[in-house]
Design a protein around this motif. Structure first.
Motif, PDB file in Angstrom:
ATOM      1  N   TYR A  33     -27.163  -6.368 159.493  1.00 50.68           N
ATOM      2  CA  TYR A  33     -26.106  -5.891 159.172  1.00 50.68           C
ATOM      3  C   TYR A  33     -25.638  -4.663 160.027  1.00 50.68           C
ATOM      4  CZ  TYR A  33     -27.669  -7.696 154.697  1.00 50.68           C
ATOM      5  OH  TYR A  33     -28.059  -8.598 153.829  1.00 50.68           O
ATOM      6  N   TYR A  35     -23.737  -0.666 159.902  1.00 51.54           N
ATOM      7  CA  TYR A  35     -22.962   0.057 159.181  1.00 51.54           C
ATOM      8  C   TYR A  35     -22.496   1.289 159.958  1.00 51.54           C
ATOM      9  CZ  TYR A  35     -25.371  -1.753 154.875  1.00 51.54           C
ATOM     10  OH  TYR A  35     -25.662  -2.525 153.807  1.00 51.54           O
ATOM     11  N   LEU A 100     -32.641  -8.657 148.747  1.00 50.48           N
ATOM     12  CA  LEU A 100     -32.748  -7.106 149.246  1.00 50.48           C
ATOM     13  C   LEU A 100     -34.271  -6.899 149.720  1.00 50.48           C
ATOM     14  CD1 LEU A 100     -30.298  -5.324 147.170  1.00 50.48           C
ATOM     15  CD2 LEU A 100     -29.890  -6.740 149.267  1.00 50.48           C
TER      16      LEU A 100
ATOM     17  N   TYR B  36     -31.944   6.725 149.767  1.00 51.37           N
ATOM     18  CA  TYR B  36     -32.175   7.200 151.238  1.00 51.37           C
ATOM     19  C   TYR B  36     -32.114   8.486 151.474  1.00 51.37           C
ATOM     20  CZ  TYR B  36     -31.872   1.997 152.347  1.00 51.37           C
ATOM     21  OH  TYR B  36     -32.244   0.815 152.169  1.00 51.37           O
ATOM     22  N   LEU B  44     -31.816   6.609 158.398  1.00 47.15           N
ATOM     23  CA  LEU B  44     -32.052   6.383 157.199  1.00 47.15           C
ATOM     24  C   LEU B  44     -33.372   6.055 156.671  1.00 47.15           C
ATOM     25  CD1 LEU B  44     -28.535   4.509 156.418  1.00 47.15           C
ATOM     26  CD2 LEU B  44     -29.012   6.987 155.786  1.00 47.15           C
ATOM     27  N   LYS B  49     -36.771   2.016 145.924  1.00 47.57           N
ATOM     28  CA  LYS B  49     -35.905   1.185 145.390  1.00 47.57           C
ATOM     29  C   LYS B  49     -36.111   0.548 143.872  1.00 47.57           C
ATOM     30  CE  LYS B  49     -37.553  -2.938 147.724  1.00 47.57           C
ATOM     31  NZ  LYS B  49     -37.418  -4.030 148.713  1.00 47.57           N
ATOM     32  N   ASN B  94     -26.505  -2.755 145.703  1.00 43.37           N
ATOM     33  CA  ASN B  94     -26.032  -3.870 146.338  1.00 43.37           C
ATOM     34  C   ASN B  94     -24.559  -4.158 145.939  1.00 43.37           C
ATOM     35  OD1 ASN B  94     -27.213  -4.249 143.688  1.00 43.37           O
ATOM     36  ND2 ASN B  94     -26.850  -6.395 143.970  1.00 43.37           N
ATOM     37  N   GLY B  96     -22.712  -6.793 147.390  1.00 45.63           N
ATOM     38  CA  GLY B  96     -22.006  -8.194 147.625  1.00 45.63           C
ATOM     39  C   GLY B  96     -23.302  -9.189 147.564  1.00 45.63           C
ATOM     40  N   SER B  97     -22.716 -10.498 147.633  1.00 46.95           N
ATOM     41  CA  SER B  97     -23.853 -11.526 147.575  1.00 46.95           C
ATOM     42  C   SER B  97     -24.422 -11.811 148.751  1.00 46.95           C
ATOM     43  CB  SER B  97     -23.021 -12.934 147.303  1.00 46.95           C
ATOM     44  OG  SER B  97     -21.992 -13.091 148.405  1.00 46.95           O
ATOM     45  N   GLN B  98     -24.065 -11.042 149.827  1.00 42.81           N
ATOM     46  CA  GLN B  98     -24.809 -11.034 151.120  1.00 42.81           C
ATOM     47  C   GLN B  98     -25.697  -9.984 151.466  1.00 42.81           C
ATOM     48  OE1 GLN B  98     -24.763 -13.861 153.161  1.00 42.81           O
ATOM     49  NE2 GLN B  98     -23.367 -14.639 151.479  1.00 42.81           N
ATOM     50  N   GLY B  99     -25.880  -9.140 150.606  1.00 46.36           N
ATOM     51  CA  GLY B  99     -26.856  -7.966 150.281  1.00 46.36           C
ATOM     52  C   GLY B  99     -26.239  -6.747 151.070  1.00 46.36           C
ATOM     53  N   ASN B 100     -24.983  -6.625 151.260  1.00 43.73           N
ATOM     54  CA  ASN B 100     -24.585  -5.252 152.026  1.00 43.73           C
ATOM     55  C   ASN B 100     -24.627  -4.173 150.830  1.00 43.73           C
ATOM     56  OD1 ASN B 100     -22.149  -6.910 150.975  1.00 43.73           O
ATOM     57  ND2 ASN B 100     -21.139  -5.173 150.937  1.00 43.73           N
ATOM     58  N   LEU B 101     -24.995  -3.015 151.191  1.00 41.32           N
ATOM     59  CA  LEU B 101     -24.984  -2.118 150.320  1.00 41.32           C
ATOM     60  C   LEU B 101     -23.822  -1.038 150.275  1.00 41.32           C
ATOM     61  CD1 LEU B 101     -28.492  -0.865 151.266  1.00 41.32           C
ATOM     62  CD2 LEU B 101     -28.025  -2.476 149.635  1.00 41.32           C
ATOM     63  N   PHE B 103     -23.014   2.679 149.605  1.00 42.33           N
ATOM     64  CA  PHE B 103     -23.482   4.073 149.385  1.00 42.33           C
ATOM     65  C   PHE B 103     -22.664   5.101 148.726  1.00 42.33           C
ATOM     66  CE2 PHE B 103     -27.098   4.144 152.509  1.00 42.33           C
ATOM     67  CZ  PHE B 103     -26.846   2.899 152.882  1.00 42.33           C
ATOM     68  N   GLY B 104     -23.352   5.997 147.995  1.00 41.97           N
ATOM     69  CA  GLY B 104     -22.483   7.117 147.451  1.00 41.97           C
ATOM     70  C   GLY B 104     -22.195   8.181 148.426  1.00 41.97           C
TER      71      GLY B 104
END
Lengths: 114, 113
Positions: A33, A35, A100, B36, B44, B49, B94, B96-101, B103-104
């Protein structure tokens, strides 16, 4: 403990120039990924990469951006023609197969476009 | 999680007093949630978790968080703040289905002597 390594830690570039940000993910990780965190703002997802192709991308990830895993170890983010608003901290992350698992971030590359 | 909200942009505590950093999420499925920490000009670091196991999650440096589905919350706590805890804290879920996070916006924690 395994780490995600990003280089350089800080890069300054002139507007309009191409930059390549480099990442070495953890060796047995399969998902990768990028970001972005603009100064003072939240971390935003750019793109995910799995099985040698982009699996998901955000609306931020436009035609100026591309990713590549050129040699099985490095994972790069290229910005074709940088703009002032591309100035940000860019984080690479990787994780194992499964829900994850082992999600690990690198320490980031601070990109400054002048 | 479709969205993650950190309710406080800045929290200030005295050293030795409890820390509470609030995070709420919205999700149509069972979320995975993360906290984090980011020290100035650093990356980070994962504190803890939640991935649908125990609802009370213990992390590093004495932090813990409790997943409360009824309140859609995942607040971060620590019984006694230390000066070294001063940093920015991000809650993530999480996305989406591809694991992207997702964040607040982050909560900056200040610790006074």
């Amino acid at each position: 403990e395994p780490e995600v390594t990003q280089t350089p830690s800080h890069q300054v570039t002139q507007m309009g120039q191409e930059v390549i940000l480099r990442c070495v993910p953890i060796s047995n990780h399969l998902y990768f990924y990028w970001y972005r965190q603009i100064l003072g703002q939240k971390v935003e997802f750019l793109v995910s990469f799995y099985n040698n192709e982009i699996s998901e991308k955000s609306e931020i990830f436009d035609d100026q951006f591309s990713v590549e895993r050129p040699d099985g170890s490095n994972f790069t983010l290229k910005i074709r023609s940088t703009k002032l608003e591309d100035s940000a901290m860019y984080f690479c992350a990787s994780r194992r197969q499964g829900p994850l698992r082992g999600y690990t971030f690198g320490s980031g590359t601070r990109l400054t476009v002048v | 999680a479709q969205s993650v909200t950190q309710l406080d942009s800045h929290v200030s505590v005295s050293e030795g007093t409890p820390v509470l950093l609030r995070c709420n999420y919205s999700s149509s499925y069972s979320p995975s949630l993360f906290w984090y920490v980011q020290h100035p000009n650093k990356g980070l670091q994962l504190l803890l978790k939640y991935t649908s196991a125990a609802t009370l999650v213990k992390g590093i440096n004495g932090f813990e968080a409790e997943f409360k589905k009824s309140e859609t919350s995942f607040h971060l706590t620590k019984p006694s703040a230390h000066m070294s805890d001063a940093a920015e804290y991000f809650c993530a879920g999480n996305g989406g289905s591809q694991g992207n996070l997702i964040f607040g916006k982050g909560t900056k924690l200040s610790v006074k002597p």
